[in-house]
Each structure stands twice: as structure tokens, then as C-alpha cells.
Design a protein around this motif. Sequence first.
Motif, short mmCIF file in Angstrom:
data_model
loop_
_atom_site.label_atom_id
_atom_site.label_comp_id
_atom_site.label_asym_id
_atom_site.label_seq_id
_atom_site.Cartn_x
_atom_site.Cartn_y
_atom_site.Cartn_z
N ASP A 56 0.75 -1.17 -0.02
CA ASP A 56 0.16 0.16 -0.03
C ASP A 56 0.78 1.30 -0.14
N LYS A 57 2.18 1.22 0.47
CA LYS A 57 2.92 2.28 0.78
C LYS A 57 4.19 2.34 -0.17
N ILE A 58 4.29 1.35 -1.04
CA ILE A 58 5.51 0.89 -1.70
C ILE A 58 5.20 0.99 -3.32
N LYS A 88 10.59 17.57 -2.12
CA LYS A 88 10.50 17.58 -0.75
C LYS A 88 10.69 18.88 -0.22
N GLU A 89 11.28 19.82 -0.81
CA GLU A 89 11.65 20.97 -0.14
C GLU A 89 10.72 21.95 -0.56
N TYR A 101 4.17 11.81 0.99
CA TYR A 101 5.29 11.11 0.51
C TYR A 101 6.53 11.21 1.38
N ASP A 102 7.23 10.04 1.34
CA ASP A 102 8.14 9.88 2.31
C ASP A 102 9.53 10.21 1.74
N HIS A 115 8.54 5.73 -1.42
CA HIS A 115 7.74 4.96 -0.18
C HIS A 115 7.14 6.31 0.36
N LEU A 116 5.80 5.89 0.58
CA LEU A 116 4.88 6.66 1.19
C LEU A 116 4.77 6.37 2.69
N THR A 117 4.03 7.28 3.29
CA THR A 117 3.67 7.38 4.90
C THR A 117 2.26 6.61 4.95
N GLU A 118 1.51 6.45 4.17
CA GLU A 118 0.23 5.68 4.29
C GLU A 118 -0.37 5.36 3.11
#
Length: 502
Positions: A56-58, A88-89, A101-102, A115-118
Amino acid sequence: MHLSATPIPDSHIKVYLPSLPYLYVSHAINGALLKPANNARAWDYDLATSHQQISDKIYQFTLRKGVVFQDGTPFNADAVLENMRYFKEKPFSFSPFHQVYDYTEKVDDYTVRFHLTEKYGSFINDVIWLHFYTTAYLEKFGWNGKATCPNLAEPGPYGIGPYILTEGYIEGDRRTKKAVLQANPNYYDKDLVNVEKVTVFTELDTNIALEDIADNEGGLDIMPIPVTEVSNIMTSAYAKLVSGPSNDNIAVHINMITGNPKLKDKQVRLALNRALNQSGIVKNSFYGFAETKPTLASPNFPGVGDIAQDLKPFSALEHPKDARNELKQLLNGLTLKVLTQERFMFLWKSIDRDLRKVGVKLEFEITQNENVIFEQLLSTNAGQNTKDWDLLVWGDDDWYFNHPWSAFFVYQTDSVWSTVSPDQTMNTYISDMFKETINTPASTAIIGKIMQRAYDNAYMLFVPAPKKVLAVNQEVMFEPYKMATLPLWEVTVSDQHWSLQQ
């Protein structure tokens, strides 16, 4: 059709894009892992050749080998990681992607993992907008960091798409009146690009532009047209009519933040919507090139069509003339200030006619410049608009590629795009929608909740969904997409085109 390995020498087309030009040309200049396509899923692989959802998150993508940026520097996993560090910045903020987004992991030189956080079911739609830029561009400008989709801040060989921006710029919140694109000699698909040069106009007088494409052999080649001009184009010696299905919408905002205080009253907003005869608007303003709908979102979106089978436009349930006396009691004497592009006056004529019947007077401020519209719209949520307006319109074409978020995002009441009074329930529905994958029962169920709440509260002035209607030079061939993109990489010209004759 031109099928050689290079663009036709000296070929040149001129395009007028009065609404959202940065969306329509962005994928011709920039490259992403996926690109828009006229197919059921609305995308094809671009800088990626395959992908898999590991969890779900990758998400893992295999990158296309042998690709270089427009300046000749290599595109590989390191380039993806560099871009995502800059993202990201200063990420784009038109979707929640930046919130989930991680990081991006390099598996090898041509494999990356996001990689996501959720759980985030709309990831693929956002990947289409993750454009990659050269190191030189990133060091100078960084990433987008805006509420609009990304594009280039200045001309230069900074992207990776089939065309290089050589003059002007076209961003969501700033643009020149003209931009020039040249075929990219370093593009990875040598067989794709047919036309050597494209001039894009973002601001023209509509009447002059129509005359140019219809009566001038060396004039405009492609432009969307008001449907009132269909017959003129069909009888033109130089242009032809091109139309097709569309996910596009016309967003008519009701200013509940700084507008007329009466617009905070749900009964007033419902009365305004009930006064509009959508079938009459389709006939009289769109000449049949549109379809009625209950809310802002086009019924052609996945899930929306299912809900629209039961949720009907107000005028389909009760003809406005049958409710006229009741509506007059709520609306008679109301004066509303309208801020609009000139290109939408064909629609306002019908809206004005319907609202006058129930005692509403409209006062118009008209502009040709879409920037004026966005300047006011994007400052209203914070109460900082510098023009007084009650109703505001813009062309909300499908920029999220076959996903109703491109219509629903104006309902997210803490967004700069929204002029709706705070509604935490609606915000929660929208948050839940992003967890689900489009075209699934769970997704359709939450779409139904969003539409029902927007409908019950009359959060917008709901008008018909337009079809694609364009004027195109008779020696130019291309098929319009349902979404907000102009596939310049698919456009070709015959040997009788004006640019080759000259």
C-alpha cells in the motif's frame, strides 16, 4: 502522415490556449514516469517502462534506458532522487501527495522505489505530474512549490520532453502572452515528433483569433472555440471542426468568503441553482455540445457517472418555471458581481436570462486574461481578493487525468482554490477519497458522499459539462484528448500546410 525519424523541416503550427495553457503544454516540454494518453486508464509509460505496487505504501518503477535531458545530461535513478529531494523542499500542493510522500530509494541505476507514509490510492495520478528537471534548473529555481501543476520558470533545455521551451514561459500563476517550443533533438523517441516548431498564444482577443483561424491561410492552427462559432468554422476555407468526448468542466464559484453575505445562506445558493434550466443551457448556449450534470464533476469521470444516474440536476427534478414564484421570494432584488473571462460570455447569456426571471441582476467584469481570474480566486479563501466578486468562472479542464479530484478539489474548504465556507465533513470525505483507488466500489462510495454534500449545500453554481470543440487548420491532423493536455507530439501537418508552402 509524416513517419520519418525527424520532424518535418520548417514545419510550424500556431496554437491558442485561453484556459490553463500550462496544463495543456506541460507534457510536451517536460517528462515524467508516466504521460497522458487517450486510453481507458488515461496514461502510458514515459520515462518508466514498467511499475509494480509492492505494498500500500511502496511503488517500484523501472526506468527507460538511454534517455537524456534536453541539455544532453543523463536521466537515471540518481536524477530521480535529486529531483525528489528538491520536491521534498518545495512540493506542489494541489493534492495531498506531498503530505504522504516519504522518500525515494535507488534500487539500481534504472530502478527506483517510492515510499509513502500511508495508503494513497491516487499515487499514479500524481506520478504523471512528477516532472524531472536538469541539475542546472534545480540549482537555479528548485522545484515548483506552488498550488498549481509544475512547469518551467524560464526558457531553456531544462526538461526531458519532446519539445524545448525556447521563448517565454507558461506557469500556473504567471505566463507570457506567447511562448515558442522547438523539437528536442535529444528526445528518446525519434519517431514521435513530427512538427519542428510550435508557437503558443495564451492571450488573444477571441474574435480576432476566430477570424485568424477561419479566414487566414497562415493564421492559427488550433484553438478551442465557443460553440456559437461552430457553423462559421464548418464553412471556413481554411479550418475544420474537431470535437470529441471530454472530462472537462466549467467551474462557477460562489463567493461565500468575501462575497455578498446572502450567499452564505444555503437556501439562496440552492435557489440560484434551481433557477438554471440546464437543458435549456445545453441547447441555447452549447448548441448540444454539452451534457447536463448534478454537480461540478463531469459524468465521464470514473465513479461519477454511476452516482449521476440517481443524482439529477435540479432542473431535471423541477422545471425552473414551475418554481419561479418560490424562487422570486428568495432571490428578487439580489445583485451579484460576476468576474469572467470574455470567452465564457456565451454561457453567461443563458445564466443571466434564467436568473433575471427570478429577479437577480448580474453585473459583469470581463477580462481576456486568465491570470486576472486566478489572482482573485486564489486570494479569496484568505480574504485577500482585491476585486469584489460574487460569482467567478474558469475552465476547470481535467488536469488530474480521469480522476474527479480535478473537480472536487474546489470543495476542500481549507484550500486556496475553495470559496466554500469551512466544512470539516467535506474535508474528511475528500481525505478518505485519496486512500482509495479510482474505479473501485470503495472509491465510488466516497465519490457519492462528496457529490451529495456539494449538491445538498449548492457549493457551486452547477452548469453543463462541455465537450471538446476546436477549430483546426485543414492541413493539421490530431485527435484531442479528454483531459487537459494537448498532445503536440502527435500533431502532424500535410505537405500543403502554410508553413511548408512558405
